[in-house]
Write a protein that holds these residues in place. Sequence first.
Motif, short mmCIF file in Angstrom:
data_model
loop_
_atom_site.label_atom_id
_atom_site.label_comp_id
_atom_site.label_asym_id
_atom_site.label_seq_id
_atom_site.Cartn_x
_atom_site.Cartn_y
_atom_site.Cartn_z
N PRO B 35 26.99 -1.81 55.95
CA PRO B 35 28.26 -1.56 55.26
C PRO B 35 28.64 -0.08 55.44
CG PRO B 35 26.47 -1.53 53.68
CD PRO B 35 25.87 -1.92 55.00
N ARG B 36 29.92 0.22 55.21
CA ARG B 36 30.32 1.63 55.15
C ARG B 36 30.09 2.06 53.71
NH1 ARG B 36 35.90 1.58 56.74
NH2 ARG B 36 36.50 2.06 54.59
N THR B 37 29.11 2.91 53.49
CA THR B 37 28.72 3.29 52.14
C THR B 37 29.12 4.73 51.85
OG1 THR B 37 26.79 1.83 52.30
CG2 THR B 37 26.75 3.47 50.54
N ALA B 38 29.76 4.95 50.72
CA ALA B 38 30.10 6.31 50.31
C ALA B 38 29.67 6.50 48.87
CB ALA B 38 31.60 6.54 50.45
N VAL B 39 28.99 7.63 48.62
CA VAL B 39 28.52 7.89 47.26
C VAL B 39 29.14 9.19 46.76
CG1 VAL B 39 26.50 8.22 45.78
CG2 VAL B 39 26.31 6.82 47.86
N SER B 40 29.69 9.15 45.56
CA SER B 40 30.20 10.39 44.99
C SER B 40 29.65 10.59 43.60
CB SER B 40 31.74 10.38 44.95
OG SER B 40 32.17 9.38 44.06
N GLY B 41 29.68 11.83 43.14
CA GLY B 41 29.08 12.17 41.85
C GLY B 41 27.58 12.27 41.98
N GLY B 42 26.91 12.42 40.88
CA GLY B 42 25.46 12.39 40.92
C GLY B 42 24.80 13.75 41.00
N ALA B 43 25.50 14.79 40.57
CA ALA B 43 24.83 16.09 40.47
C ALA B 43 23.68 15.93 39.48
CB ALA B 43 25.81 17.15 39.99
N GLY B 44 22.49 16.38 39.88
CA GLY B 44 21.34 16.28 38.98
C GLY B 44 20.47 15.05 39.21
N VAL B 45 20.91 14.18 40.13
CA VAL B 45 20.05 13.03 40.45
C VAL B 45 19.65 13.11 41.92
CG1 VAL B 45 21.29 11.61 38.78
CG2 VAL B 45 21.88 11.44 41.18
N ARG B 46 18.62 12.36 42.29
CA ARG B 46 18.18 12.35 43.69
C ARG B 46 18.70 11.07 44.34
NH1 ARG B 46 13.32 11.96 47.10
NH2 ARG B 46 12.49 10.36 45.69
N ILE B 47 19.48 11.21 45.41
CA ILE B 47 20.02 10.03 46.08
C ILE B 47 19.47 9.99 47.50
CG2 ILE B 47 22.13 8.87 46.84
CD1 ILE B 47 23.57 10.26 44.50
N THR B 48 18.76 8.91 47.83
CA THR B 48 18.14 8.79 49.15
C THR B 48 18.46 7.43 49.74
OG1 THR B 48 16.14 7.94 48.10
CG2 THR B 48 16.21 10.31 48.58
N SER B 49 18.06 7.23 51.00
CA SER B 49 18.32 5.94 51.63
C SER B 49 17.05 5.32 52.20
CB SER B 49 19.39 6.09 52.71
OG SER B 49 19.00 7.11 53.60
N GLU B 50 15.90 5.66 51.62
CA GLU B 50 14.65 5.05 52.06
C GLU B 50 14.62 3.58 51.65
OE1 GLU B 50 11.63 7.42 50.15
OE2 GLU B 50 12.78 9.20 50.76
N ARG B 51 14.08 2.77 52.53
CA ARG B 51 13.98 1.34 52.23
C ARG B 51 13.10 1.11 51.00
NH1 ARG B 51 15.23 -2.15 56.54
NH2 ARG B 51 13.72 -3.66 55.80
N VAL B 52 13.47 0.10 50.22
CA VAL B 52 12.66 -0.28 49.06
C VAL B 52 12.28 -1.74 49.27
CG1 VAL B 52 12.66 -0.65 46.56
CG2 VAL B 52 13.85 1.33 47.53
N ASN B 53 10.97 -1.99 49.36
CA ASN B 53 10.54 -3.36 49.68
C ASN B 53 9.86 -4.06 48.52
OD1 ASN B 53 11.49 -3.32 52.41
ND2 ASN B 53 9.79 -1.94 52.89
N SER B 54 9.96 -3.46 47.33
CA SER B 54 9.19 -4.01 46.21
C SER B 54 10.00 -4.98 45.35
CB SER B 54 8.73 -2.84 45.33
OG SER B 54 9.86 -2.06 44.95
N ILE B 55 11.21 -5.32 45.78
CA ILE B 55 12.04 -6.17 44.93
C ILE B 55 11.78 -7.65 45.19
CG2 ILE B 55 14.46 -6.82 44.48
CD1 ILE B 55 15.10 -3.83 45.04
N ALA B 56 11.65 -8.40 44.10
CA ALA B 56 11.34 -9.83 44.22
C ALA B 56 12.47 -10.54 44.98
CB ALA B 56 11.19 -10.42 42.82
N GLU B 57 12.08 -11.46 45.85
CA GLU B 57 13.08 -12.21 46.61
C GLU B 57 13.19 -13.60 46.01
OE1 GLU B 57 11.23 -11.89 50.38
OE2 GLU B 57 11.89 -9.82 50.70
N SER B 58 14.24 -13.83 45.24
CA SER B 58 14.32 -15.11 44.54
C SER B 58 14.93 -16.20 45.41
CB SER B 58 15.09 -14.95 43.23
OG SER B 58 16.30 -14.28 43.49
#
Lengths: 264, 353
Positions: B35-58
């Motif tokens: 997708p074309r992803t755009a993120v705005s805001g979020g001063a003070g948080v950490r925003i990354t794009s590392e894969r997360v594989n721990s989510i249950a696949e229902s």
Amino acid sequence: MSVLAINGLRAEIASTGTEILRGIDLEVASGEVHAVMGPNGAGKSTLSAVLMGKPGYKVTAGTVTLDGVDMLGLPTWERAVAGLHLVMQYPTEVPGVALDEVLAEALSSRGRATDGLTAELEVEAERIGFEERFLHRPLNVDLSGGEKKRNETLQLAVLRPRIAILDELDSGLDIDALRDCSRRVEDLSNEAENPLGVLAITHYNRLLTELRPDHVHILVKGQIVSSGGPELATVLETDGYAAFTGQDDEPESSSSSLDDLFRM
Amino acid sequence: MLPLADLVLPTADEEIWRYSRIDQLEPGSFTASDPRTAVSGGAGVRITSERVNSIAESDVFAQYNSEYQATTVIDVPKGAVIAEPIVIDQHTAAGAATFPRTVVRVAEGAQCTVVERFTSESGVASLTVPVVAIEAAQGSNVSYLAVNDVDTAAWQIGHQILTGERDSAINISTVTLGGHYTRVRTESRSAGQGASLRQVSLYFAAGDQMHDFRVHQDHDAPNTNSDLLFKGAVQDRARSVYTGLISIREHAKGTAANQTNRNLTLSEGAWAESVPNLDIRNNDVRCSHASTVGPIDQEQRFYLESRGLRPEVAERLVVLGFFDEVLSQLPALDLVGELRSRVATRLSIGGAR
């Protein structure tokens, strides 16, 4: 000068075919206050519903005109725009829809400007004793019986119809609210220019001590059995509806003092 | 990579896919892409794009999301209070299948608001398969709003997975306007004592659209509470489904849970289904559910018309008023005016009235 003319009006409940109104003749002109009184089941609420075009009723005969314009052929909103107004016995709660928003739309339908509305609402609210904070809140939601009727009366004053039908204005009202609402209606009917014509439909006498009618009509079993001046209401006060129905009065009106007690 | 054409679809015979349009979907007709992803805001948080594989696949869609994930991870550090909403825009191109994965990890005592908006190329089919996972640590407070504004020719099949630890508060809202078929499956788990969940949703389907919600409120700890309010309208030939389940496990005493689903059917040909369910395994709980499907209240309509409002104006006000209960609870208030007028605009669309 406006005239609401009801001639030979007969109507039934659409789903059952039960006839409720059995030939009503009435004429209400600007500045006049007419009271239609009757026991439970006489057809009082049906009369107000049919005049305003509420779904669920079928007119089988007769005519209703306002200044010669046929009302029965018009949808409800056009009757309102033409100058007919119904003050409801149990004003409907409309969640999420604010009073000022509705009145702005109502004025727009009539081709009237809305720029003075906020100021006018504040003046009317003050005059009728309606809290200003309710003006921007959803219609009738969480309002007491008295507040609902003040709200109805305020709308009447802002919309300026030619003829108002008051359906049991006094039900659910405390004595202060009854006085405030009646006086506002009375004032509207006494205005020099375009005075309001009033058709007040009521079970009880107490409305009429505040709102003084010029004409009183007794409605029994869908027909007007007697018409006269204010003295008719006095007959009711002493003898009840028995004088007109030929039978004992209904329990509701004989225990009216208890009803009133629990209504406060 | 698993080719899209090999995706074996579930069938509407399975209860969780009952009434759905799953048998009309042709995964092979889309091209897997980001997708074309755009993120705005979020001063003070950490925003990354590392894969997360721990989510249950229902299901198979969550599985494909794991495979193709376009990941946005938002880490809110311990105790941080982020006042400004973090806004994520996810756009799916014509003919594409995208798999946005958003993970919001709110550390102990932290607070934040996340708004995620889904759009797609207008006038053409596409497939968006988003997964959002929200992990609210002890004493944290998170608001998440998803706005679905994809084209009415598009498909969206989404998952929301929420976990609330001890004394956390999750406030999740969804506003669904888009999609030929939009489905949201929401699995919340109150995992720690005293966790609370507030869930509101507005959906409005017109034309040939279908909106489909499967919601599970799982109370897995004592003294937790959840409150759900879903309000929808269907117009023209549109359809909607709400299926909700409140589960209260054996050890979740002192729990309070509510689900309310109300639907307006605005046209003869429109259809809405509402199926609330309860599975309660402890006696010391307070639980309620309510569901309604029906046309606009005739008394309300008559009241407004008797003031001189045209029928279509009366209807518009009643429908907007119906949705106001949800709109007034959305976290990102500056969006609300725009959403309200979008709903108002949709009311005038459509022929078969």
